[in-house]
Every structure is written in structure tokens, then in C-alpha cells.
Design a protein around this motif. Structure first.
Motif, PDB file in Angstrom:
ATOM      1  N   ALA A  30       0.803  10.766  -6.541  1.00 32.56           N
ATOM      2  CA  ALA A  30      -0.156  11.180  -5.509  1.00 32.56           C
ATOM      3  C   ALA A  30       0.237  10.685  -4.127  1.00 32.56           C
ATOM      4  CB  ALA A  30      -1.556  10.665  -5.869  1.00 32.56           C
ATOM      5  N   SER A  31       0.831   9.497  -4.071  1.00 35.29           N
ATOM      6  CA  SER A  31       1.144   8.894  -2.768  1.00 35.29           C
ATOM      7  C   SER A  31       2.526   9.276  -2.262  1.00 35.29           C
ATOM      8  CB  SER A  31       1.064   7.366  -2.872  1.00 35.29           C
ATOM      9  OG  SER A  31       2.088   6.868  -3.732  1.00 35.29           O
ATOM     10  N   GLY A  32       3.402   9.713  -3.177  1.00 35.18           N
ATOM     11  CA  GLY A  32       4.769  10.032  -2.782  1.00 35.18           C
ATOM     12  C   GLY A  32       5.577   8.811  -2.399  1.00 35.18           C
ATOM     13  N   ARG A  33       5.156   7.641  -2.874  1.00 32.26           N
ATOM     14  CA  ARG A  33       5.901   6.420  -2.572  1.00 32.26           C
ATOM     15  C   ARG A  33       6.197   5.688  -3.883  1.00 32.26           C
ATOM     16  NH1 ARG A  33       1.532   2.879   0.907  1.00 32.26           N
ATOM     17  NH2 ARG A  33       2.473   0.974   0.092  1.00 32.26           N
ATOM     18  N   PRO A  34       7.231   4.860  -3.905  1.00 32.80           N
ATOM     19  CA  PRO A  34       7.564   4.153  -5.150  1.00 32.80           C
ATOM     20  C   PRO A  34       6.502   3.090  -5.478  1.00 32.80           C
ATOM     21  CG  PRO A  34       9.014   3.438  -3.367  1.00 32.80           C
ATOM     22  CD  PRO A  34       8.206   4.581  -2.827  1.00 32.80           C
ATOM     23  N   ILE A  35       5.850   3.248  -6.607  1.00 36.39           N
ATOM     24  CA  ILE A  35       4.880   2.252  -7.090  1.00 36.39           C
ATOM     25  C   ILE A  35       5.249   1.979  -8.537  1.00 36.39           C
ATOM     26  CG2 ILE A  35       2.446   1.759  -7.559  1.00 36.39           C
ATOM     27  CD1 ILE A  35       1.681   3.684  -5.345  1.00 36.39           C
ATOM     28  N   ALA A  36       5.983   0.894  -8.743  1.00 42.24           N
ATOM     29  CA  ALA A  36       6.548   0.637 -10.072  1.00 42.24           C
ATOM     30  C   ALA A  36       6.080  -0.679 -10.673  1.00 42.24           C
ATOM     31  CB  ALA A  36       8.072   0.646  -9.992  1.00 42.24           C
ATOM     32  N   ASP A  37       5.284  -1.452  -9.946  1.00 38.19           N
ATOM     33  CA  ASP A  37       4.780  -2.707 -10.506  1.00 38.19           C
ATOM     34  C   ASP A  37       3.405  -2.999  -9.907  1.00 38.19           C
ATOM     35  OD1 ASP A  37       5.240  -3.659  -7.892  1.00 38.19           O
ATOM     36  OD2 ASP A  37       7.148  -4.591  -8.434  1.00 38.19           O
ATOM     37  N   PHE A  38       2.761  -4.034 -10.423  1.00 38.78           N
ATOM     38  CA  PHE A  38       1.398  -4.302  -9.986  1.00 38.78           C
ATOM     39  C   PHE A  38       1.334  -4.671  -8.509  1.00 38.78           C
ATOM     40  CE2 PHE A  38      -2.166  -7.193  -9.132  1.00 38.78           C
ATOM     41  CZ  PHE A  38      -3.221  -6.325  -9.411  1.00 38.78           C
ATOM     42  N   ASP A  39       2.295  -5.433  -8.030  1.00 39.47           N
ATOM     43  CA  ASP A  39       2.260  -5.846  -6.618  1.00 39.47           C
ATOM     44  C   ASP A  39       2.278  -4.639  -5.690  1.00 39.47           C
ATOM     45  OD1 ASP A  39       2.118  -8.493  -7.271  1.00 39.47           O
ATOM     46  OD2 ASP A  39       4.236  -8.937  -6.899  1.00 39.47           O
ATOM     47  N   SER A  40       3.151  -3.668  -5.983  1.00 39.48           N
ATOM     48  CA  SER A  40       3.218  -2.488  -5.113  1.00 39.48           C
ATOM     49  C   SER A  40       1.964  -1.627  -5.274  1.00 39.48           C
ATOM     50  CB  SER A  40       4.482  -1.673  -5.393  1.00 39.48           C
ATOM     51  OG  SER A  40       4.551  -1.294  -6.749  1.00 39.48           O
ATOM     52  N   LEU A  41       1.412  -1.594  -6.479  1.00 35.43           N
ATOM     53  CA  LEU A  41       0.168  -0.850  -6.693  1.00 35.43           C
ATOM     54  C   LEU A  41      -0.975  -1.492  -5.918  1.00 35.43           C
ATOM     55  CD1 LEU A  41      -1.424   1.373  -8.183  1.00 35.43           C
ATOM     56  CD2 LEU A  41      -1.738  -0.253 -10.074  1.00 35.43           C
ATOM     57  N   HIS A  42      -1.060  -2.808  -5.972  1.00 40.11           N
ATOM     58  CA  HIS A  42      -2.136  -3.493  -5.249  1.00 40.11           C
ATOM     59  C   HIS A  42      -1.976  -3.312  -3.742  1.00 40.11           C
ATOM     60  CE1 HIS A  42      -4.465  -6.803  -3.445  1.00 40.11           C
ATOM     61  NE2 HIS A  42      -5.294  -6.555  -4.436  1.00 40.11           N
ATOM     62  N   ARG A  43      -0.748  -3.419  -3.274  1.00 40.68           N
ATOM     63  CA  ARG A  43      -0.497  -3.271  -1.832  1.00 40.68           C
ATOM     64  C   ARG A  43      -0.953  -1.886  -1.362  1.00 40.68           C
ATOM     65  NH1 ARG A  43       4.707  -3.623  -1.995  1.00 40.68           N
ATOM     66  NH2 ARG A  43       4.555  -5.829  -2.529  1.00 40.68           N
ATOM     67  N   TRP A  44      -0.584  -0.859  -2.118  1.00 40.32           N
ATOM     68  CA  TRP A  44      -0.999   0.503  -1.759  1.00 40.32           C
ATOM     69  C   TRP A  44      -2.526   0.632  -1.800  1.00 40.32           C
ATOM     70  CZ3 TRP A  44      -3.298   4.101  -5.251  1.00 40.32           C
ATOM     71  CH2 TRP A  44      -3.523   5.369  -4.700  1.00 40.32           C
ATOM     72  N   SER A  45      -3.167   0.011  -2.775  1.00 40.30           N
ATOM     73  CA  SER A  45      -4.613   0.172  -2.946  1.00 40.30           C
ATOM     74  C   SER A  45      -5.412  -0.407  -1.790  1.00 40.30           C
ATOM     75  CB  SER A  45      -5.063  -0.467  -4.266  1.00 40.30           C
ATOM     76  OG  SER A  45      -5.076  -1.886  -4.194  1.00 40.30           O
ATOM     77  N   VAL A  46      -4.875  -1.434  -1.124  1.00 35.42           N
ATOM     78  CA  VAL A  46      -5.613  -1.999   0.025  1.00 35.42           C
ATOM     79  C   VAL A  46      -5.150  -1.395   1.348  1.00 35.42           C
ATOM     80  CG1 VAL A  46      -6.210  -4.142  -1.137  1.00 35.42           C
ATOM     81  CG2 VAL A  46      -4.098  -4.038   0.168  1.00 35.42           C
ATOM     82  N   GLU A  47      -3.890  -0.960   1.400  1.00 37.59           N
ATOM     83  CA  GLU A  47      -3.393  -0.336   2.635  1.00 37.59           C
ATOM     84  C   GLU A  47      -3.907   1.094   2.779  1.00 37.59           C
ATOM     85  OE1 GLU A  47       0.835  -0.549   2.395  1.00 37.59           O
ATOM     86  OE2 GLU A  47       0.929  -2.693   2.911  1.00 37.59           O
ATOM     87  N   GLU A  48      -4.091   1.779   1.659  1.00 31.39           N
ATOM     88  CA  GLU A  48      -4.478   3.193   1.678  1.00 31.39           C
ATOM     89  C   GLU A  48      -5.787   3.385   0.902  1.00 31.39           C
ATOM     90  OE1 GLU A  48      -2.897   5.241   3.498  1.00 31.39           O
ATOM     91  OE2 GLU A  48      -1.053   4.117   3.909  1.00 31.39           O
ATOM     92  N   ARG A  49      -6.833   2.750   1.365  1.00 34.49           N
ATOM     93  CA  ARG A  49      -8.102   2.817   0.633  1.00 34.49           C
ATOM     94  C   ARG A  49      -8.624   4.252   0.532  1.00 34.49           C
ATOM     95  NH1 ARG A  49     -11.730  -1.082   3.986  1.00 34.49           N
ATOM     96  NH2 ARG A  49     -10.344  -0.288   5.616  1.00 34.49           N
ATOM     97  N   GLU A  50      -8.343   5.073   1.543  1.00 32.10           N
ATOM     98  CA  GLU A  50      -8.860   6.446   1.524  1.00 32.10           C
ATOM     99  C   GLU A  50      -8.102   7.332   0.533  1.00 32.10           C
ATOM    100  OE1 GLU A  50     -10.309   8.207   5.276  1.00 32.10           O
ATOM    101  OE2 GLU A  50      -9.581   6.352   6.207  1.00 32.10           O
TER     102      GLU A  50
END
Length: 652
Positions: A30-50
Motif C-alpha cells: 500500500a505504501s510503495g516503500r520497503p517495510i520488512a521488519d517491525f522497526d520499519s513498520l512502526h516508523r511508517w505507522s507514526v510517520e504516515e498516520r493518514e
């Protein structure tokens, strides 16, 4: 505290099956960015709340109209608005499932055992909804319950939510003053109570207390008495405006439940702070915020799926009850227990787990410690093959109890220590099924939660102890406090310390593994010689000693400084002599630091605690300093406070 090896590492199969793994792949697409571990998932979840919160909505299948807008005024705390165009109903989301499978399995100590299928639960909710409508209940009205953790409590909450009414509950062991300190502020139109409850094998009737409470709640149109001891009609017959629930439901037959879809921010619950330092705060939580936050935590962090058997030991006066019942939204069977977890002995919850093939075993840090000190080893006495997660909350879980779980309860299990609170009806930090479990550590921050640890000047701390904060708005922030029209009390509670940042009042520290340790409440933090010490650091050492059943620590104002005073409740037959005092001091000095060593150690027969089982450091601190404890009704054992008053050992 740091260990070379983790206590548990998820297997490749566990990682593959975890709903969080599936969500992570969905987020990457959905984001078109590499999300391969929990840290990157968490970072995306707070940076891109919308982008994150709508994905949670869709992934968890929330029923309702989402609307176009996701977040308005997102940089404001308080003031941010999530899904401002959405319409939903909380009960509709929890009652999606039907059929003959178990929705609820209930045990009331060894006195009562019942089951409700999904169809039976829906039928009961339908009849209750019709009853509430007949009593004129409308959106925004308050329904208050003084109830055990039993099926009727869940059904009544769902019926209230189906109409847009606001639910508030406490446990039946509250004194009348404690009940009125809570419900007297919110003026309910209906009051629901059981005819009594069981605890430690004994029945406790509540008729006298109920009459006293109703006399002080003139706005209550009707009181419904639920049968638990077999005396509902008898109890109702002696109380004005009261009727046995069974009789009140007679005119109504099951029908389709009508769900009132309301705005995302429509109020669902009023929860109360523990209130040991004053009258309890009435914290108002929204239907949408509660639902999406609980689904995120339960589906992704807890891995709860359709058909799971979901248990948390809780009363209806603790936010973990509100958290537990949301498990219905994931299609899980709720396993409810009411009474003492040690009646008739310490095996009772493990008996329940084995008999019902429990998959999620939720309890408190104090329970795990008590099981350890009782010498129990459920791993050898019970078949716990079905248990996938053991969760602990209520206070920090001591490192030796992390090890005890894996040694004596189950070797291959996800031990999820979680921490949040009534204030957010959810968690800031909790388990992460994709990560290892390290001794003494909570695994990480919740997705979408911009959690950090700050020093007194508001600077982030990569290491060292500081205030737990959340720097961005999240959906389960309270709507506000009841009877706080200008929001002053709400802002003062969380936002006075750091502008536009939620300061939670926990003393915390990041670990080298990216986990977090909670050292206790920051308002109970000790400050000897200007060095901040968390009380949990001392408890973690002292409670390892077999002679010590429990401990409570305060800072006593003494000679223009703070003196650390440690109170201990001793095992049977143990005396606090010079040898034990030395052992305690040596344990603290070597396990923590010389600064943690108490100036005074005092043996006491009991330690005061709140109704949800938390020790009350602030109340004890007030008694030691001769200050009034404003709300003793919030305590389960207020008489214990007298054990701390005017102690000669603290006068010199």
C-alpha cells in the motif's frame, strides 16, 4: 538486566502465521516503500498516520462508513480528530459472528459455570436492547453497572452501545462511597447490579449497599438485579425502583438487533482513575477510537484471530475488562472468570486454561509472582499446549518472573508484558510477535503510537530513565473528562508537563534491544540526593528473596532530603531481624546500586492496594507524612493504611 540470549524467539512458522506479518506485507504494497521488519513498520505507522489507520480499519474489517477524511488537526494534542466523517456502532462490530459456537465461557470460582453461543449472546443483547428502549434510553444516556465479570455484564454493555448509550462499570466489592464517587458524577439513567458475588468460596450479598447507592442516585429510572447468588427477586423486592432482570426481560423476545450508527468520536465508555489522591477522574472514551485501537492491539500485537480462546483475569472496574470484551470483534471466544484466582488454590486459572484450551492467557505481574512464590509449576501439572500468548500487566513484571514463566509455565510461548492505562483504555507499549522476548523488557511501542522517553527538559533519551511520552495524537485519546466543559482538567492531567505532548506519568527507559522497561509511576519516583530511582527497580530485587512476599517503597522527606523507606510483607514464620535486613540491603546494593539501598526497612502485615490490585505508594506516602488520604474508598483494603501511621522507626 541485559542478557546475551533472548528467552524466546518466534519460529519461522510462527512468523509466517502472525497476522502482523500479513499486515506488514499489506503495508509495504500500500505504501510503495520497503517495510520488512517491525522497526520499519512502526516508523511508517507514526510517520504516515493518514495511511496507517485506514489500513488498520480495512485489515480488521471494521463495519461502518469510513468517510473521506482520516485526520483533522493531527498536530494538536488535544484537538486532533480521527475519521471525522465516519459512522459506526461499537456493538455491531463485536456481534458480527453468529452460530452455535461459544461466544462466552464463564466460571465464577467453583460455584457457577455457563456457556453462551454467539446466537444466545445476540438473543440476550436483543432483549436487553428492547428493555433499555422501553425505559427511554437514548444516545448519550449513561448506564452504570456494579457487576461481576459475567456474561450479563458483557451483554448489557453491548445493548447500551447498540443504542449509543454510554457504559460505565465497577466491581461489586466496591463500597457504597466508592461507587457513588464514580457514578454520582455521571448521573446514570439505569443501574445494573448482581444480587451479590463469590470470593474465596464465600457469598457476599449487596442488597444493603445497593439500596444506599440508589437513594443517592435520583436520576436512576430503574435498577436491574442480575441473579448470581439465587436471590435476585428477593434483593429487588426490598429496594425502591429495583426489579430482577429475569422479570424485566419477560415481555421481550429475541429479534434483529438495531444498531445506531454514530460518529467515530461518539462516547462509548466512562472509565475512572483509581482516585487514591482525590475523587476519581471520569475519563470519556470514544466508540471509534476504542474499537480501532483494540483491534490493532489484539489482531496485530496479540495475534488474536477467529476461534481463539481469549482470557484476561480482570474485574469490571479495571480497563482490562473493556479491553477483553473487544476480543469479540476478532471472533474470539471470551473466557470470563470472576472471584479469587487462588480459590480453591493457585491452580484454578491453569485448570480453566487446560479445560477450555485457552490460547491467550492474560493476567497480572502480581499473579505470576504469587504463583512462583507458591512453588507451583503449571508446566508439569497442566496441559497448556493451546496457550500461545501469556500476557502480564498492572505493574512491571520482574526479571525473575520473566524467567519463571519460561521455566515453570511454558517454554514455547510469547510472553507479552504490556503497559498503558485507563487514560487511553489501551497500551502504549506491548508485545510484538515478530521479535524476541528479552528478560525484563517490554518488546516495543504500539503501532501508530509515537512513544518516546524524555528528560525533564523535554529532550529524547536514547538511554537512561525519563518520562514516557507520546509525541503524536492517536485515536484512543480520551474525548475528555466528564463535567470538564473547558477541558482544563484534561489538559492539566496529560499536557501541562510538555506542550502538545502526552506525558503519561510513567518512569521508563529504552533498552539496547529497542525494548522498554517501565520503572513505575513517575509521581512515585524516589529522589534521594537528587537521583531519580524507580520503585520497580527495588521491587525487582527484594521480591526475589523467598522471605519477602511483597514490598512497597516510598520516599520520606527527611532532613532536607529524601530517605528511601522500604516496607515488606514477610512470609509466614519469618521475622525481620538483623540478618534479613542485611540480606535485603545486600541484594539491593548488588542487584541495583548503593543509591537504591533503603534508609529504613519496616515489616508490615498488609500492603494497601486499589481494587484492581495495584499497590498504592502515594497513599502510603501521604499517611507517613501525616497527610489526609482523600479517597480511601478506592482501596480494596483501606484498613491497611493504619499500619503505616505514626511509626516510631520513621521518626529517627
Amino acid at each position: 538486566m541485559q542478557q546475551e540470549k533472548p528467552l524466546w524467539i518466534p519460529s519461522a512458522e510462527q512468523l509466517r502465521r502472525a497476522p502482523m506479518s500479513v499486515f506488514m506485507e499489506t503495508a509495504a504494497r500500500a505504501s510503495g516503500r520497503p517495510i520488512a521488519d517491525f522497526d520499519s513498520l512502526h516508523r511508517w505507522s507514526v510517520e504516515e498516520r493518514e495511511a496507517f489507520w485506514p489500513l488498520v480499519w480495512d485489515f480488521c474489517g471494521i463495519v461502518g462508513e469510513r468517510g473521506e477524511r482520516v485526520l483533522v488537526d493531527g498536530e494538536k494534542m488535544p484537538g486532533a480528530s480521527f475519521f471525522p466523517d465516519a459512522k459506526l456502532n461499537f456493538a455491531e462490530n463485536l456481534l458480527r459472528k453468529s452460530g452455535a459456537e461459544d461466544a462466552i465461557v464463564f466460571r465464577g470460582e467453583d460455584k457457577v459455570a455457563r456457556r453462551l453461543s454467539w446466537d444466545e449472546l445476540r438473543a440476550l443483547v436483543s432483549r436487553l436492547q428492547q428493555l433499555f428502549k422501553a425505559e427511554g434510553v437514548k444516545p448519550g444516556d449513561r448506564i452504570a453497572a456494579m457487576m461481576p465479570n459475567m456474561p450479563e455484564t458483557v451483554a448489557a454493555m453491548l445493548a447500551a452501545a447498540s443504542l449509543g448509550a454510554i457504559w460505565s462499570s465497577c466491581s461489586p466489592d466496591f463500597g457504597s462511597r466508592g461507587v457513588l464517587d464514580r457514578f454520582g458524577q455521571i448521573e446514570p439513567v439505569l443501574f445494573i447490579a448482581s444480587d451479590g458475588y463469590w470470593y474465596n468460596g464465600k457469598p457476599f450479598e449487596v442488597a444493603g449497599k445497593m439500596a444506599e447507592i440508589l437513594a443517592a442516585l435520583p436520576g436512576v429510572r430503574k435498577a436491574l438485579v442480575v441473579d448470581y447468588l439465587g436471590k435476585a427477586r428477593e434483593t429487588a423486592g426490598g429496594i425502591d425502583r429495583a426489579v430482577a432482570l429475569e422479570d424485566a426481560l419477560l415481555p421481550f423476545t429475541p429479534a434483529e438487533i438495531a444498531y445506531e450508527r454514530l460518529p467515530f468520536a461518539h462516547p462509548l465508555y466512562i472509565l475512572f482513575s483509581s482516585g487514591t489522591t482525590g475523587i476519581p477522574k471520569c475519563i470519556v472514551h470514544s466508540a471509534g477510537g476504542t474499537l480501532i485501537q483494540h483491534l490493532k492491539e489484539q489482531r496485530l500485537h496479540a495475534g488474536i484471530e477467529d476461534g481463539d480462546r481469549f482470557f484476561y483475569f480482570t474485574t469490571c472496574g479495571w480497563m482490562m475488562w473493556n479491553w477483553l470484551v473487544s476480543g469479540l470483534a476478532s471472533g474470539a471466544t471470551l473466557l470470563l472468570y470472576d472471584g479469587s484466582p487462588f480459590y480453591p488454590d493457585g491452580n484454578t486459572l491453569f485448570d480453566f486454561a487446560e479445560a477450555e484450551k485457552m490460547t491467550y492467557f492474560g493476567t497480572s505481574a502480581k499473579f505470576i509472582d504469587a504463583v512462583r512464590k507458591a512453588g507451583l509449576e503449571p508446566a508439569t501439572s497442566h496441559d497448556l499446549e493451546s496457550v500461545r500468548v501469556i500476557s502480564s500487566t498492572g505493574s512491571p513484571l520482574a526479571p525473575e518472573n520473566f524467567e519463571f514463566v519460561y521455566r515453570a509455565i511454558k517454554e514455547d510461548v510469547h510472553l507479552s508484558s504490556i503497559s498503558g492505562g485507563t487514560d487511553i483504555v489501551s497500551c502504549f507499549v506491548l508485545g510484538v510477535p515478530l521479535l524476541p522476548v528479552w528478560v525484563g523488557e517490554i518488546q516495543g511501542a504500539g503501532l501508530g503510537m509515537a512513544v518516546d522517553v524524555w528528560d525533564d527538559e523535554g529532550r529524547p533519551l536514547e538511554s537512561g530513565k525519563g518520562e514516557l511520552v507520546c509525541t503524536k495524537a492517536f485515536p484512543s485519546m480520551p474525548i475528555g473528562f466528564w463535567n470538564d466543559p473547558d477541558g482544563a482538567k484534561y489538559r492539566s492531567a496529560y499536557f501541562d508537563r510538555f506542550d502538545n505532548v502526552w506525558c503519561h506519568g510513567d518512569f521508563a527507559e529504552w533498552t539496547a534491544h529497542g525494548g522498554i522497561v517501565i520503572h513505575g509511576r513517575s509521581d512515585a519516583t524516589l529522589n534521594p540526593g537528587g537521583v531519580r530511582i524507580g520503585t520497580a527497580e527495588i521491587y525487582n530485587q527484594v521480591e526475589q528473596l523467598p522471605e519477602i512476599l511483597e514490598a512497597l517503597c516510598i520516599g520520606q522527606e527527611w532532613e532536607d532530603d529524601v530517605r528511601v523507606v522500604l516496607f515488606v510483607r514477610l512470609a509466614e514464620g519469618v521475622a525481620l531481624d538483623e540478618a534479613l535486613e542485611k540480606a535485603i540491603r545486600d541484594k539491593i546494593r548488588t542487584g541495583a546500586s548503593p543509591r537504591h539501598v533503603p534508609g529504613r526497612i519496616v515489616a508490615v502485615k498488609d500492603i494497601p492496594r486499589t481494587k484492581s490490585g495495584k499497590i498504592t505508594e502515594l497513599a502510603v506516602r501521604d499517611v507517613v507524612h501525616g497527610r489526609e488520604v482523600k479517597n480511601k474508598e478506592a482501596l480494596a483494603n483501606p484498613e491497611a493504611l493504619e499500619l503505616f501511621r505514626d511509626l516510631p522507626v520513621l521518626k529517627g
